[in-house]
Design a protein around this motif. Structure first.
Motif, mmCIF file in Angstrom:
data_model
loop_
_atom_site.group_PDB
_atom_site.id
_atom_site.type_symbol
_atom_site.label_atom_id
_atom_site.label_comp_id
_atom_site.label_asym_id
_atom_site.label_seq_id
_atom_site.Cartn_x
_atom_site.Cartn_y
_atom_site.Cartn_z
ATOM 1 N N LEU A 6 -4.739 91.016 68.102
ATOM 2 C CA LEU A 6 -4.063 89.776 68.455
ATOM 3 C C LEU A 6 -5.051 88.858 69.168
ATOM 4 O O LEU A 6 -5.429 89.116 70.310
ATOM 5 C CB LEU A 6 -2.860 90.074 69.361
ATOM 6 C CG LEU A 6 -2.054 88.859 69.823
ATOM 7 C CD1 LEU A 6 -1.328 88.193 68.656
ATOM 8 C CD2 LEU A 6 -1.055 89.260 70.899
ATOM 9 N N THR A 11 -8.158 87.594 74.535
ATOM 10 C CA THR A 11 -6.895 88.284 74.841
ATOM 11 C C THR A 11 -7.184 89.678 75.410
ATOM 12 O O THR A 11 -8.297 90.196 75.296
ATOM 13 C CB THR A 11 -6.043 88.479 73.571
ATOM 14 O OG1 THR A 11 -6.828 89.233 72.630
ATOM 15 C CG2 THR A 11 -5.617 87.166 72.953
ATOM 16 N N PHE A 12 -6.142 90.279 75.972
ATOM 17 C CA PHE A 12 -6.244 91.679 76.385
ATOM 18 C C PHE A 12 -6.430 92.560 75.156
ATOM 19 O O PHE A 12 -7.112 93.580 75.203
ATOM 20 C CB PHE A 12 -4.994 92.103 77.156
ATOM 21 C CG PHE A 12 -4.870 91.420 78.474
ATOM 22 C CD1 PHE A 12 -5.611 91.859 79.559
ATOM 23 C CD2 PHE A 12 -4.052 90.315 78.630
ATOM 24 C CE1 PHE A 12 -5.529 91.216 80.786
ATOM 25 C CE2 PHE A 12 -3.958 89.659 79.854
ATOM 26 C CZ PHE A 12 -4.697 90.118 80.927
ATOM 27 N N SER A 13 -5.795 92.154 74.063
ATOM 28 C CA SER A 13 -5.926 92.930 72.823
ATOM 29 C C SER A 13 -7.380 92.943 72.355
ATOM 30 O O SER A 13 -7.847 93.936 71.796
ATOM 31 C CB SER A 13 -5.040 92.346 71.725
ATOM 32 O OG SER A 13 -3.694 92.441 72.103
ATOM 33 N N PRO A 52 -0.431 96.115 71.300
ATOM 34 C CA PRO A 52 0.117 96.561 72.589
ATOM 35 C C PRO A 52 1.482 97.193 72.337
ATOM 36 O O PRO A 52 2.253 96.688 71.514
ATOM 37 C CB PRO A 52 0.273 95.262 73.382
ATOM 38 C CG PRO A 52 0.366 94.179 72.357
ATOM 39 C CD PRO A 52 -0.421 94.646 71.163
ATOM 40 N N ASN A 55 3.880 98.366 78.625
ATOM 41 C CA ASN A 55 3.224 97.941 79.864
ATOM 42 C C ASN A 55 3.909 98.597 81.058
ATOM 43 O O ASN A 55 5.120 98.805 81.044
ATOM 44 C CB ASN A 55 3.279 96.406 79.968
ATOM 45 C CG ASN A 55 2.785 95.920 81.300
ATOM 46 O OD1 ASN A 55 3.557 95.662 82.215
ATOM 47 N ND2 ASN A 55 1.475 95.807 81.451
ATOM 48 N N VAL A 61 6.820 96.772 74.444
ATOM 49 C CA VAL A 61 6.549 95.541 73.698
ATOM 50 C C VAL A 61 7.438 95.643 72.460
ATOM 51 O O VAL A 61 7.116 96.328 71.489
ATOM 52 C CB VAL A 61 5.053 95.434 73.323
ATOM 53 C CG1 VAL A 61 4.772 94.157 72.539
ATOM 54 C CG2 VAL A 61 4.186 95.477 74.591
ATOM 55 N N VAL A 84 -4.722 95.926 83.437
ATOM 56 C CA VAL A 84 -4.472 94.525 83.068
ATOM 57 C C VAL A 84 -4.397 93.664 84.332
ATOM 58 O O VAL A 84 -3.518 93.837 85.164
ATOM 59 C CB VAL A 84 -3.151 94.415 82.249
ATOM 60 C CG1 VAL A 84 -2.713 92.970 82.105
ATOM 61 C CG2 VAL A 84 -3.339 95.047 80.872
ATOM 62 N N HIS A 86 -4.211 89.704 85.726
ATOM 63 C CA HIS A 86 -3.873 88.347 85.287
ATOM 64 C C HIS A 86 -4.416 87.308 86.259
ATOM 65 O O HIS A 86 -4.412 87.517 87.478
ATOM 66 C CB HIS A 86 -2.355 88.184 85.195
ATOM 67 C CG HIS A 86 -1.743 88.950 84.064
ATOM 68 N ND1 HIS A 86 -2.004 88.670 82.741
ATOM 69 C CD2 HIS A 86 -0.877 89.988 84.055
ATOM 70 C CE1 HIS A 86 -1.317 89.494 81.970
ATOM 71 N NE2 HIS A 86 -0.629 90.316 82.736
ATOM 72 N N ALA A 108 2.941 88.590 79.626
ATOM 73 C CA ALA A 108 2.134 88.204 80.791
ATOM 74 C C ALA A 108 3.000 87.455 81.809
ATOM 75 O O ALA A 108 2.907 87.700 83.018
ATOM 76 C CB ALA A 108 0.948 87.344 80.340
ATOM 77 N N GLN A 111 4.973 90.005 83.620
ATOM 78 C CA GLN A 111 4.166 90.845 84.526
ATOM 79 C C GLN A 111 3.789 90.089 85.799
ATOM 80 O O GLN A 111 3.326 90.691 86.767
ATOM 81 C CB GLN A 111 2.908 91.345 83.795
ATOM 82 C CG GLN A 111 3.216 92.360 82.689
ATOM 83 C CD GLN A 111 2.052 92.575 81.740
ATOM 84 O OE1 GLN A 111 0.893 92.455 82.123
ATOM 85 N NE2 GLN A 111 2.352 92.892 80.495
ATOM 86 N N THR A 131 -2.095 85.378 75.377
ATOM 87 C CA THR A 131 -2.587 84.763 76.613
ATOM 88 C C THR A 131 -3.740 83.788 76.307
ATOM 89 O O THR A 131 -3.790 82.701 76.849
ATOM 90 C CB THR A 131 -3.056 85.837 77.614
ATOM 91 O OG1 THR A 131 -4.039 86.647 76.992
ATOM 92 C CG2 THR A 131 -1.904 86.691 78.103
ATOM 93 N N THR A 175 -1.589 98.479 80.366
ATOM 94 C CA THR A 175 -0.924 98.377 79.062
ATOM 95 C C THR A 175 -1.493 99.432 78.121
ATOM 96 O O THR A 175 -2.691 99.678 78.106
ATOM 97 C CB THR A 175 -1.099 96.957 78.467
ATOM 98 O OG1 THR A 175 -0.443 96.023 79.331
ATOM 99 C CG2 THR A 175 -0.501 96.837 77.079
ATOM 100 N N PHE A 177 -2.078 100.549 74.287
ATOM 101 C CA PHE A 177 -2.240 99.999 72.945
ATOM 102 C C PHE A 177 -2.244 101.146 71.931
ATOM 103 O O PHE A 177 -2.696 102.248 72.253
ATOM 104 C CB PHE A 177 -3.583 99.257 72.822
ATOM 105 C CG PHE A 177 -3.652 97.992 73.632
ATOM 106 C CD1 PHE A 177 -3.404 96.761 73.058
ATOM 107 C CD2 PHE A 177 -3.966 98.026 74.989
ATOM 108 C CE1 PHE A 177 -3.463 95.593 73.804
ATOM 109 C CE2 PHE A 177 -4.031 96.871 75.744
ATOM 110 C CZ PHE A 177 -3.780 95.647 75.150
HETATM 111 O O1 PRE Z 1 -1.703 88.045 74.934
HETATM 112 C C1 PRE Z 1 -2.579 88.931 75.069
HETATM 113 O O2 PRE Z 1 -3.648 88.759 75.678
HETATM 114 C C2 PRE Z 1 -2.339 90.254 74.481
HETATM 115 O O3 PRE Z 1 -3.263 90.930 74.151
HETATM 116 C C3 PRE Z 1 -0.893 90.714 74.354
HETATM 117 C C4 PRE Z 1 -0.423 91.511 75.561
HETATM 118 C C5 PRE Z 1 0.992 92.154 75.263
HETATM 119 O O4 PRE Z 1 1.681 91.731 74.360
HETATM 120 O O5 PRE Z 1 1.362 93.087 75.999
HETATM 121 C C6 PRE Z 1 -1.359 92.606 75.842
HETATM 122 C C7 PRE Z 1 -1.567 93.089 77.082
HETATM 123 C C8 PRE Z 1 -0.876 92.530 78.264
HETATM 124 O O6 PRE Z 1 0.200 93.408 78.535
HETATM 125 C C9 PRE Z 1 -0.310 91.173 78.002
HETATM 126 C C10 PRE Z 1 -0.208 90.655 76.745
#
Ligand code: PRE
Length: 286
Positions: A6, A11-13, A52, A55, A61, A84, A86, A108, A111, A131, A175, A177
């Motif tokens: 994603l 992104t976190f992904s 993901p 969390n 998710v 994770v 933020h 996000a 969270q 994100t 989180t 995955f």
């Molecule tokens: O939007 C992002 O950055 C993602 O990778 C998605 C995502 C999710 O859907 O859980 C991944 C990890 C974090 O928990 C927040 C957002």
């Protein structure tokens, strides 16, 4: 090996995908939605996709879980847990007092609920596909009253400034995955199996009977949750994670007995377990 995640970058992904690529040398393909990731593997655009699934603050998710239940026969071949953190990001020079809207992925925003309620109670919360997409959109909008919740890498990539650090509700936010592919993984001796089942309607004890098969075989359950079947109120899928591989003989036997007692049972795959301790996930105090 092509691994879809994603996106866009930041992104976190992407962070999870980079960690996975360090293990298997995959080439990364950014896509803009969770369903698009599954389609990419199903149509051969990618070999694997990282999604993901859960969390520690917000829970499941649902987009990912619902795809596994209803829409795909792809299998989970790996899992990965990431801490994770933020950050509230804005256009350079903006102050917290100017912010009237905050964009981010709904996970996000969820969270960071406490921070948003306490520090920006009047700000509108706007959902985005990821994100990093929120950060990129906020920067392109030219709007100084808009902020986004995202990663430090997204701040660097899109030129945003950090207005507030570590705004997640808990310092040990993490989180999990999963990696989806055509087939699941070979047994390693340290595996997990994910599955879902439904039980016969109006039969007292029907759920306990299915779960009892795990207890009777001394199999550790690491997760249980229910998701609505979507067809009617009161009808549920039960999602269960267990320790062990579906091809370990005692697991295979227990799964066969569970399938006899359940109305329907679907295995999402067996894969090596990845866990991180609270200490590994804890954010250092600044
Ligand atoms: O939007 C992002 O950055 C993602 O990778 C998605 C995502 C999710 O859907 O859980 C991944 C990890 C974090 O928990 C927040 C957002």
């Amino acid at each position: 090996m092509r691994l879809a995640y994603l996106g866009p970058a930041g992104t976190f992904s992407e962070e999870a995908a980079l960690a996975q690529a360090a293990r298997d040398g995959a080439v990364l393909i950014p896509l803009s939605s969770i369903p698009a990731l599954v389609s990419a593997v199903e149509t051969g655009l990618a070999d694997r996709a990282i999604l993901p699934i859960e969390n520690s603050i917000e829970g499941t998710v649902s987009a990912t879980v619902d795809l596994l239940i209803h829409e795909t026969s792809l299998q989970i071949c790996a899992e990965l847990v990431l801490p994770v953190r933020h950050f509230l990001l804005a256009r350079p020079g903006t102050t917290l007092g100017q912010i009237r809207a905050v964009k981010s992925h709904p996970q996000a925003l969820g969270q960071c609920r406490r921070f948003l309620e306490r520090c920006l109670p009047a700000a509108e919360q706007i959902a985005s596909l990821s994100t990093a997409a929120a950060v990129a959109e906020m920067m392109q909008s030219g709007d100084d009253s808009c902020a986004a919740i995202g990663t430090l890498r997204a701040a660097e990539l899109y030129g945003a400034e950090v207005l507030a650090w570590d705004i997640q509700d808990h310092r040990t936010n993490m989180t999990r995955f999963i990696v989806l592919a055509a087939h699941d993984a070979e047994p390693t001796g340290q595996d997990r199996t994910s599955l879902c089942f439904t039980v016969k309607r109006n039969v007292p004890g029907a759920l306990v009977e299915v779960l009892n098969e795990l207890a009777a075989a001394n199999i550790q359950m690491t997760k249980v949750e229910s998701r609505p079947m979507k067809s009617a109120l009161g009808d549920y899928y039960f999602l269960v994670d267990i320790e062990g591989h579906r091809r370990d003989p005692h697991i295979a036997e227990a799964l066969a007995r569970m399938a006899e007692k359940a109305a329907e049972l679907k295995i999402f795959g067996s894969y090596p377990r990845h866990e991180i301790g609270i200490e590994e996930a804890r954010i250092p105090r600044r």
